[in-house]
Enzyme design. Structure first.
Site, PDB file in Angstrom:
ATOM      1  N   ASN A  57       1.714   3.466  -8.452  1.00  0.00           N
ATOM      2  CA  ASN A  57       3.283   3.462  -8.107  1.00  0.00           C
ATOM      3  C   ASN A  57       3.847   3.444  -9.100  1.00  0.00           C
ATOM      4  O   ASN A  57       3.916   2.377  -9.616  1.00  0.00           O
ATOM      5  CB  ASN A  57       3.316   2.501  -6.868  1.00  0.00           C
ATOM      6  CG  ASN A  57       4.696   2.506  -6.600  1.00  0.00           C
ATOM      7  OD1 ASN A  57       5.507   3.261  -7.118  1.00  0.00           O
ATOM      8  ND2 ASN A  57       5.234   1.347  -5.756  1.00  0.00           N
ATOM      9  N   LYS A  78       6.987   3.387  -9.543  1.00  0.00           N
ATOM     10  CA  LYS A  78       8.281   2.878  -9.185  1.00  0.00           C
ATOM     11  C   LYS A  78       9.343   3.356 -10.147  1.00  0.00           C
ATOM     12  O   LYS A  78       9.463   4.666 -10.387  1.00  0.00           O
ATOM     13  CB  LYS A  78       8.078   1.280  -9.817  1.00  0.00           C
ATOM     14  CG  LYS A  78       7.059   0.616  -8.799  1.00  0.00           C
ATOM     15  CD  LYS A  78       6.987  -0.773  -8.936  1.00  0.00           C
ATOM     16  CE  LYS A  78       5.841  -1.476  -8.054  1.00  0.00           C
ATOM     17  NZ  LYS A  78       5.585  -2.773  -7.942  1.00  0.00           N
ATOM     18  N   HIS A 130       7.558  -0.087   1.181  1.00  0.00           N
ATOM     19  CA  HIS A 130       7.228  -1.015  -0.047  1.00  0.00           C
ATOM     20  C   HIS A 130       8.179  -2.201   0.131  1.00  0.00           C
ATOM     21  O   HIS A 130       9.290  -2.134   0.395  1.00  0.00           O
ATOM     22  CB  HIS A 130       7.433  -0.291  -1.435  1.00  0.00           C
ATOM     23  CG  HIS A 130       7.078  -1.102  -2.443  1.00  0.00           C
ATOM     24  ND1 HIS A 130       7.598  -2.086  -2.947  1.00  0.00           N
ATOM     25  CD2 HIS A 130       5.717  -1.089  -3.240  1.00  0.00           C
ATOM     26  CE1 HIS A 130       6.593  -2.637  -3.934  1.00  0.00           C
ATOM     27  NE2 HIS A 130       5.375  -1.914  -3.904  1.00  0.00           N
ATOM     28  N   GLU A 155       9.577  -3.724  -2.133  1.00  0.00           N
ATOM     29  CA  GLU A 155      10.780  -3.671  -2.933  1.00  0.00           C
ATOM     30  C   GLU A 155      12.100  -2.867  -2.182  1.00  0.00           C
ATOM     31  O   GLU A 155      13.155  -3.272  -2.292  1.00  0.00           O
ATOM     32  CB  GLU A 155      10.630  -3.153  -4.126  1.00  0.00           C
ATOM     33  CG  GLU A 155       9.739  -3.948  -5.131  1.00  0.00           C
ATOM     34  CD  GLU A 155       8.693  -3.528  -6.047  1.00  0.00           C
ATOM     35  OE1 GLU A 155       8.960  -2.241  -6.423  1.00  0.00           O
ATOM     36  OE2 GLU A 155       8.026  -4.144  -6.678  1.00  0.00           O
ATOM     37  N   GLU A 169      -0.037  -5.631   0.413  1.00  0.00           N
ATOM     38  CA  GLU A 169       0.820  -6.104  -0.860  1.00  0.00           C
ATOM     39  C   GLU A 169       1.221  -7.305  -0.688  1.00  0.00           C
ATOM     40  O   GLU A 169       2.495  -7.310  -0.365  1.00  0.00           O
ATOM     41  CB  GLU A 169       1.468  -5.080  -1.554  1.00  0.00           C
ATOM     42  CG  GLU A 169       0.961  -3.772  -1.671  1.00  0.00           C
ATOM     43  CD  GLU A 169       1.577  -2.903  -2.823  1.00  0.00           C
ATOM     44  OE1 GLU A 169       1.119  -2.362  -3.751  1.00  0.00           O
ATOM     45  OE2 GLU A 169       2.790  -2.840  -2.775  1.00  0.00           O
ATOM     46  N   GLY A 206       3.417  -7.860  -9.542  1.00  0.00           N
ATOM     47  CA  GLY A 206       3.854  -7.849 -11.134  1.00  0.00           C
ATOM     48  C   GLY A 206       3.813  -9.448 -11.695  1.00  0.00           C
ATOM     49  O   GLY A 206       4.647  -9.761 -12.763  1.00  0.00           O
ATOM     50  N   SER A 261      -1.049  -6.852  -8.787  1.00  0.00           N
ATOM     51  CA  SER A 261      -1.777  -7.168  -9.760  1.00  0.00           C
ATOM     52  C   SER A 261      -3.109  -6.808 -10.013  1.00  0.00           C
ATOM     53  O   SER A 261      -3.795  -7.532 -10.509  1.00  0.00           O
ATOM     54  CB  SER A 261      -1.496  -8.978 -10.106  1.00  0.00           C
ATOM     55  OG  SER A 261      -0.335  -9.181 -10.131  1.00  0.00           O
TER      56      SER A 261
HETATM   57  P1  13P Z   1       1.616  -4.281  -9.796  1.00  0.00           P
HETATM   58  O1  13P Z   1       0.283  -3.652  -9.996  1.00  0.00           O
HETATM   59  O2  13P Z   1       2.542  -4.173 -10.966  1.00  0.00           O
HETATM   60  O3  13P Z   1       1.539  -5.772  -9.100  1.00  0.00           O
HETATM   61  O4  13P Z   1       2.621  -3.608  -8.622  1.00  0.00           O
HETATM   62  C1  13P Z   1       1.883  -3.709  -7.227  1.00  0.00           C
HETATM   63  C2  13P Z   1       2.704  -2.750  -6.565  1.00  0.00           C
HETATM   64  O5  13P Z   1       3.839  -2.974  -5.988  1.00  0.00           O
HETATM   65  C3  13P Z   1       2.277  -1.338  -6.299  1.00  0.00           C
HETATM   66  O6  13P Z   1       2.907  -0.794  -5.002  1.00  0.00           O
END
Ligand code: 13P
Length: 249
Positions: free
Chosen positions: A10, A12, A94, A96, A165, A171, A210
């Protein structure tokens, strides 16, 4: 039941045409590992067309879609537009987007159903907050979230995946313990079977948050972990490919 693992990146809000070489390197490696692991990259909407042209046959996806087929929705894109740009999958729900765009479970479900109806593969994300984990209600909260976001139709098989997740792991470099991931994935498998019967066994449950080359093998060894949704470590082939290889072995 054996489910071939899926490792999806992903990206982003990262990536422009300057990054097409990374995408080519990832697609080349995926081709070499074909049949052992499924790989996909969900890139920004602006990059889908160029990425899919650069790597024909390799799955390129979007990160969101509008649940309607068309209409007055400034800035949004629908399933047909994703197809038209060359996408074959899409992420929905997601954290976010649930957070910054106030997407509720019902809304996420409509997006998942729209994606599946149009023939896109769908990765549906769920996950608990730090507060929910600390209060000991992570499994309860995420199970409820899954029940309310699950598409009512079209979800069985390899075209539909769930990504667990934990918000606090995204992150941050922090991940749940092996036992916590196993407990959650087993609870989510039960919910999938409750919703879809035996077909619920064919849905892949990915872990995200992560995931790095250093922890991927340990995570992939956990029961009911059928792959990963990878953020930061998917941006460079040199970080992403060791994760893909860990899933292939
Ligand atoms: P990270 O791998 O950067 O922690 O992000 C995970 C994520 O949100 C994937 O959709």
């Amino acid at each position: 039941m054996t489910r071939r693992k899926l490792v999806a990146g992903n990206w982003k809000m990262h990536g422009t045409s300057a990054d097409l070489d990374e995408i080519r390197a990832i697609a080349d490696a995926a081709e070499r590992l074909k049949g052992r692991v499924d790989v996909a990259l969900c890139v920004p909407a602006t990059l889908i067309h160029r990425a899919s042209d650069a790597v024909p046959g390799f799955p390129i996806g979007g990160q969101d879609l509008h649940h309607q087929e068309k209409g007055a929705h400034t800035g949004d894109i629908c399933a047909a537009m994703l197809h038209d740009a060359g996408a074959s999958l899409v992420i929905v729900g997601h954290s976010e987007r649930r957070d910054a765009h106030r997407e509720e479970d019902e809304h996420v479900r409509a997006k998942a159903e729209s994606g599946l109806r149009s023939g896109l593969s769908v990765i549906l994300c769920v996950g608990e907050s730090d507060a929910d984990r600390s209060a000991g209600r992570a499994v309860e909260v995420v199970s409820r979230q899954l029940d309310a976001s699950l598409p009512r139709e079209g979800a069985a098989g390899s075209n539909f995946s769930v990504a667990y997740e934990p918000i606090w792991a995204i992150g941050t470099g922090k991940i749940p313990s092996t036992a916590e991931i196993a407990e959650m994935h087993s609870a989510l498998r039960e919910r999938l079977i409750a919703a879809y019967g035996a077909e619920g066994q064919s849905v892949r449950i990915l872990y995200g948050g992560s995931v790095k080359p250093s922890n991927a093998s340990e995570i992939f060894a956990i029961d009911d972990v059928d792959g990963a949704l990878v953020g930061g470590a998917s941006l460079k082939a040199s970080d992403f490919l060791p994760i893909v290889e860990a899933a292939a072995t």
